[in-house]
Design a protein around this motif. Sequence first.
Motif, PDB file in Angstrom:
ATOM      1  N   LYS A  68       3.327  -0.951   5.315  1.00 36.31           N
ATOM      2  CA  LYS A  68       2.716  -0.880   3.989  1.00 36.31           C
ATOM      3  C   LYS A  68       2.140  -2.231   3.568  1.00 36.31           C
ATOM      4  CE  LYS A  68       5.425   1.470   1.021  1.00 36.31           C
ATOM      5  NZ  LYS A  68       4.679   2.610   0.442  1.00 36.31           N
ATOM      6  N   LEU A  69       2.494  -3.286   4.322  1.00 33.59           N
ATOM      7  CA  LEU A  69       1.958  -4.627   4.088  1.00 33.59           C
ATOM      8  C   LEU A  69       0.902  -4.997   5.130  1.00 33.59           C
ATOM      9  CD1 LEU A  69       5.326  -6.417   3.262  1.00 33.59           C
ATOM     10  CD2 LEU A  69       3.473  -5.955   1.645  1.00 33.59           C
ATOM     11  N   GLY A  70       0.514  -4.026   5.957  1.00 27.52           N
ATOM     12  CA  GLY A  70      -0.515  -4.278   6.962  1.00 27.52           C
ATOM     13  C   GLY A  70      -0.009  -4.987   8.199  1.00 27.52           C
ATOM     14  N   LEU A  71       1.307  -4.955   8.425  1.00 30.31           N
ATOM     15  CA  LEU A  71       1.898  -5.647   9.573  1.00 30.31           C
ATOM     16  C   LEU A  71       2.245  -4.658  10.677  1.00 30.31           C
ATOM     17  CD1 LEU A  71       4.307  -8.040   7.650  1.00 30.31           C
ATOM     18  CD2 LEU A  71       2.288  -8.725   8.954  1.00 30.31           C
ATOM     19  N   GLU A  72       1.931  -5.044  11.913  1.00 33.13           N
ATOM     20  CA  GLU A  72       2.361  -4.251  13.055  1.00 33.13           C
ATOM     21  C   GLU A  72       3.871  -4.422  13.231  1.00 33.13           C
ATOM     22  OE1 GLU A  72      -1.445  -4.455  16.017  1.00 33.13           O
ATOM     23  OE2 GLU A  72      -0.360  -6.326  15.681  1.00 33.13           O
ATOM     24  N   ILE A  73       4.483  -3.525  14.002  1.00 31.88           N
ATOM     25  CA  ILE A  73       5.931  -3.564  14.164  1.00 31.88           C
ATOM     26  C   ILE A  73       6.303  -3.795  15.630  1.00 31.88           C
ATOM     27  CG2 ILE A  73       6.356  -2.107  12.153  1.00 31.88           C
ATOM     28  CD1 ILE A  73       6.842   0.215  14.146  1.00 31.88           C
ATOM     29  N   PRO A  74       7.395  -4.536  15.882  1.00 31.03           N
ATOM     30  CA  PRO A  74       7.836  -4.753  17.263  1.00 31.03           C
ATOM     31  C   PRO A  74       8.529  -3.513  17.812  1.00 31.03           C
ATOM     32  CG  PRO A  74       9.179  -6.025  15.719  1.00 31.03           C
ATOM     33  CD  PRO A  74       8.173  -5.309  14.913  1.00 31.03           C
ATOM     34  N   ALA A  75       7.776  -2.689  18.492  1.00 31.21           N
ATOM     35  CA  ALA A  75       8.268  -1.447  19.086  1.00 31.21           C
ATOM     36  C   ALA A  75       7.341  -1.101  20.239  1.00 31.21           C
ATOM     37  CB  ALA A  75       8.317  -0.324  18.054  1.00 31.21           C
ATOM     38  N   ASP A  76       7.672  -0.018  20.959  1.00 31.28           N
ATOM     39  CA  ASP A  76       6.848   0.394  22.090  1.00 31.28           C
ATOM     40  C   ASP A  76       5.769   1.380  21.660  1.00 31.28           C
ATOM     41  OD1 ASP A  76       8.410  -1.195  23.633  1.00 31.28           O
ATOM     42  OD2 ASP A  76       9.360   0.414  24.790  1.00 31.28           O
ATOM     43  N   PRO A  77       4.669   1.451  22.414  1.00 29.48           N
ATOM     44  CA  PRO A  77       3.626   2.436  22.117  1.00 29.48           C
ATOM     45  C   PRO A  77       4.209   3.842  22.070  1.00 29.48           C
ATOM     46  CG  PRO A  77       2.850   0.853  23.750  1.00 29.48           C
ATOM     47  CD  PRO A  77       4.316   0.580  23.560  1.00 29.48           C
ATOM     48  N   GLY A  78       3.634   4.666  21.202  1.00 25.58           N
ATOM     49  CA  GLY A  78       4.155   6.008  20.981  1.00 25.58           C
ATOM     50  C   GLY A  78       4.980   6.101  19.719  1.00 25.58           C
ATOM     51  N   THR A  79       5.339   4.956  19.149  1.00 25.44           N
ATOM     52  CA  THR A  79       6.093   4.934  17.896  1.00 25.44           C
ATOM     53  C   THR A  79       5.242   5.507  16.769  1.00 25.44           C
ATOM     54  OG1 THR A  79       7.451   3.049  18.545  1.00 25.44           O
ATOM     55  CG2 THR A  79       7.153   3.411  16.188  1.00 25.44           C
ATOM     56  N   GLU A  80       5.872   6.304  15.916  1.00 24.73           N
ATOM     57  CA  GLU A  80       5.184   6.922  14.779  1.00 24.73           C
ATOM     58  C   GLU A  80       6.026   6.729  13.527  1.00 24.73           C
ATOM     59  OE1 GLU A  80       3.228  11.212  13.359  1.00 24.73           O
ATOM     60  OE2 GLU A  80       4.104  10.989  15.362  1.00 24.73           O
ATOM     61  N   LEU A  81       5.374   6.361  12.430  1.00 22.13           N
ATOM     62  CA  LEU A  81       6.067   6.150  11.162  1.00 22.13           C
ATOM     63  C   LEU A  81       5.380   6.923  10.051  1.00 22.13           C
ATOM     64  CD1 LEU A  81       6.714   2.289  11.201  1.00 22.13           C
ATOM     65  CD2 LEU A  81       8.388   4.094  11.624  1.00 22.13           C
ATOM     66  N   ALA A  82       6.171   7.347   9.103  1.00 25.69           N
ATOM     67  CA  ALA A  82       5.624   7.987   7.907  1.00 25.69           C
ATOM     68  C   ALA A  82       5.299   6.913   6.877  1.00 25.69           C
ATOM     69  CB  ALA A  82       6.628   8.974   7.333  1.00 25.69           C
ATOM     70  N   VAL A  83       4.280   7.164   6.081  1.00 26.06           N
ATOM     71  CA  VAL A  83       3.966   6.305   4.942  1.00 26.06           C
ATOM     72  C   VAL A  83       4.571   6.961   3.707  1.00 26.06           C
ATOM     73  CG1 VAL A  83       2.138   5.323   3.522  1.00 26.06           C
ATOM     74  CG2 VAL A  83       1.861   5.443   6.010  1.00 26.06           C
ATOM     75  N   PHE A  84       5.587   6.322   3.161  1.00 26.13           N
ATOM     76  CA  PHE A  84       6.301   6.878   2.012  1.00 26.13           C
ATOM     77  C   PHE A  84       5.747   6.317   0.705  1.00 26.13           C
ATOM     78  CE2 PHE A  84       9.290   7.250   5.539  1.00 26.13           C
ATOM     79  CZ  PHE A  84       9.742   8.555   5.390  1.00 26.13           C
ATOM     80  N   GLN A  87       0.851  -1.193   0.000  1.00 19.52           N
ATOM     81  CA  GLN A  87       0.000   0.000   0.000  1.00 19.52           C
ATOM     82  C   GLN A  87       0.888   1.244   0.000  1.00 19.52           C
ATOM     83  OE1 GLN A  87      -3.361   0.190   0.062  1.00 19.52           O
ATOM     84  NE2 GLN A  87      -4.146  -1.695   0.954  1.00 19.52           N
ATOM     85  N   ASP A  88       0.527   2.230  -0.820  1.00 13.79           N
ATOM     86  CA  ASP A  88       1.308   3.462  -0.872  1.00 13.79           C
ATOM     87  C   ASP A  88       0.569   4.656  -0.276  1.00 13.79           C
ATOM     88  OD1 ASP A  88       3.615   2.421  -2.065  1.00 13.79           O
ATOM     89  OD2 ASP A  88       2.750   2.564  -4.067  1.00 13.79           O
ATOM     90  N   ASP A  89      -0.770   4.579  -0.195  1.00 10.98           N
ATOM     91  CA  ASP A  89      -1.510   5.741   0.311  1.00 10.98           C
ATOM     92  C   ASP A  89      -1.771   5.589   1.796  1.00 10.98           C
ATOM     93  OD1 ASP A  89      -4.833   4.929   0.399  1.00 10.98           O
ATOM     94  OD2 ASP A  89      -3.423   3.594  -0.639  1.00 10.98           O
ATOM     95  N   LEU A  90      -1.782   6.700   2.481  1.00 11.06           N
ATOM     96  CA  LEU A  90      -1.932   6.720   3.935  1.00 11.06           C
ATOM     97  C   LEU A  90      -3.241   6.074   4.369  1.00 11.06           C
ATOM     98  CD1 LEU A  90      -0.816   7.687   6.664  1.00 11.06           C
ATOM     99  CD2 LEU A  90      -1.993   9.874   6.273  1.00 11.06           C
ATOM    100  N   ALA A  91      -4.339   6.360   3.684  1.00 13.41           N
ATOM    101  CA  ALA A  91      -5.641   5.809   4.064  1.00 13.41           C
ATOM    102  C   ALA A  91      -5.640   4.290   3.953  1.00 13.41           C
ATOM    103  CB  ALA A  91      -6.745   6.409   3.193  1.00 13.41           C
ATOM    104  N   GLY A  92      -5.056   3.763   2.878  1.00 19.39           N
ATOM    105  CA  GLY A  92      -5.010   2.316   2.689  1.00 19.39           C
ATOM    106  C   GLY A  92      -4.187   1.625   3.757  1.00 19.39           C
ATOM    107  N   VAL A  93      -3.044   2.218   4.117  1.00 22.94           N
ATOM    108  CA  VAL A  93      -2.190   1.640   5.155  1.00 22.94           C
ATOM    109  C   VAL A  93      -2.901   1.675   6.503  1.00 22.94           C
ATOM    110  CG1 VAL A  93      -0.008   1.876   6.398  1.00 22.94           C
ATOM    111  CG2 VAL A  93      -0.072   2.207   3.923  1.00 22.94           C
ATOM    112  N   LYS A  94      -3.558   2.797   6.805  1.00 22.88           N
ATOM    113  CA  LYS A  94      -4.286   2.912   8.070  1.00 22.88           C
ATOM    114  C   LYS A  94      -5.372   1.848   8.175  1.00 22.88           C
ATOM    115  CE  LYS A  94      -3.714   7.765   9.411  1.00 22.88           C
ATOM    116  NZ  LYS A  94      -4.426   9.046   9.640  1.00 22.88           N
TER     117      LYS A  94
END
Length: 508
Positions: free
Chosen positions: A348-364, A37-44
């Motif tokens: 972008k593949l719909g997978l959560e990431i192993p990190a702590d809450p508060g993590t923020e990522l950009a959708v490129f 997925q490349d668009d923010l809405a689709g990734v969300k």
Amino acid sequence: MDKTIQETLQLDTILNAVAGLTHSDYAAEQLRQTPVQDDLAGVKNALALTHEAHDLLAQDVLLTFYNLDQITVIRTKLDQGRLLTVEQLKAVQDTLVNWRRLGIVLRQHEQDIPQLMALLAKQPPLNGLRDRLDDVLDLNGIRDDATPELAKLRKDKDKQSHQIQQQLGQFISKHNHELQGKQLIRRDQHYCVQLKATYKHKFKGTVMGQSATGSTVFFEPSTVTKTGLELAATLDAEEGEVYQILATMTGDVEDHWRDLQKQIELLSELDQIFARGQYGLEHDAIRPKLNDRQVIHIINGRHPLLGENAVPLNVDLAADQSLMITGANSGGKTVVLKTIALFSMMVKLGLEIPADPGTELAVFDQVSIDIGDQQNMAAQLSTFSGEMTTLVGITNELRPNALILLDEIGSGTDPEEGTALGIAIIQYLIDQGAKLVVTTHYTGIKDYAVAEPHFMTGAMAFDRQTLEPEYRLLLNQVGASEAMWLAERIGLKPEILALAKDQLKTTE
């Protein structure tokens, strides 16, 4: 998905692991082919579905998924104009029942899973087909009461079979000496006794066959011939009625195939979503906050393939900041770069990431990498030529809102020229609005990053006491390459190291 990115970041390994959590080869293969997925809405939306599944699994909500592999062959059989078997009709029935049961469970949590409920609402209207299959099929196959005619035939069959067995039981009890055994044998829809061949002319009746040795004949006494013929006729009629039922239900399935295929796809999609949720649960992963402003804020991010050996990564880059990583060889610079790239691709593949809450990522819109261990040696290019070929492709194909990851840019040639080219490429990419994560050993590139307001510097932690890397990224620092330490650790002779250190003092 770009093959280079998939192989370099080992995304195929992660997708295979998630695919292994599905319940059919059909769903597993679709998961491996998950579109990026490349668009923010689709990734969300994709991440929201994964997160809802993760939460349900964390509450030990029990969901069962039917193995769709048994139903995917049915279309071919319908195209060939052949009747579906009882087993294939049961596969259709089980698929529809599975959807109904999943719906019942999910609706019990509908307030907490709005995205999954929206997916559930796409269910095609197949209740009628399911009810008709329920009316025709049971655990043993075609129900006795599937049609009034079948109910009558099976009642007659049971009555006739019972009468024959009674009559044959009486024959066995009277003529035990002439029999090879007391077990009844079925031959061509007839019940027979096992008569010793020497007595086959003693009784009136019909020989329906014999054993391989010829010592035993399968004999239908005349006392059961009439009822036996009636039973054979009943069995033929039953077979014809079952054929009509199968033909009717095959036509019913074919008439509803378009909606049935939608249902299969929805079941596969749900299976994949819950596989992603299970992967997130097993890796203590979270749904990061997402943005389209190139902000990256990773809190204790852990590379999912390193397991307990993963050293938590912390990165905080504002919208207009790129990252320059320096420090010792074998200190973990490339792992940091790959972790950032991997996290960016996983969401972008719909997978959560192993990190702590508060993590923020950009959708490129674009993720491109130039990492030394993925350069094309098959093309017989030098390290520098291979790197330049990759960089030419990146600069020529650059799109807005790109994340570019460059490992040891400018290496493999004269340090001064490599530095100049590296800085020029970096500056060009920044001017085009790309966000960069770069590693380098070149002093000139380090100095450029320190002076460039769009760069944050980071160094890999190195313990001066133990002379061991700590694999932690320290922001707002510049690290040394620690080449002498690495050479000593690998085993270079002390006298050579001493000469090298003297040479280093001389050049300074």
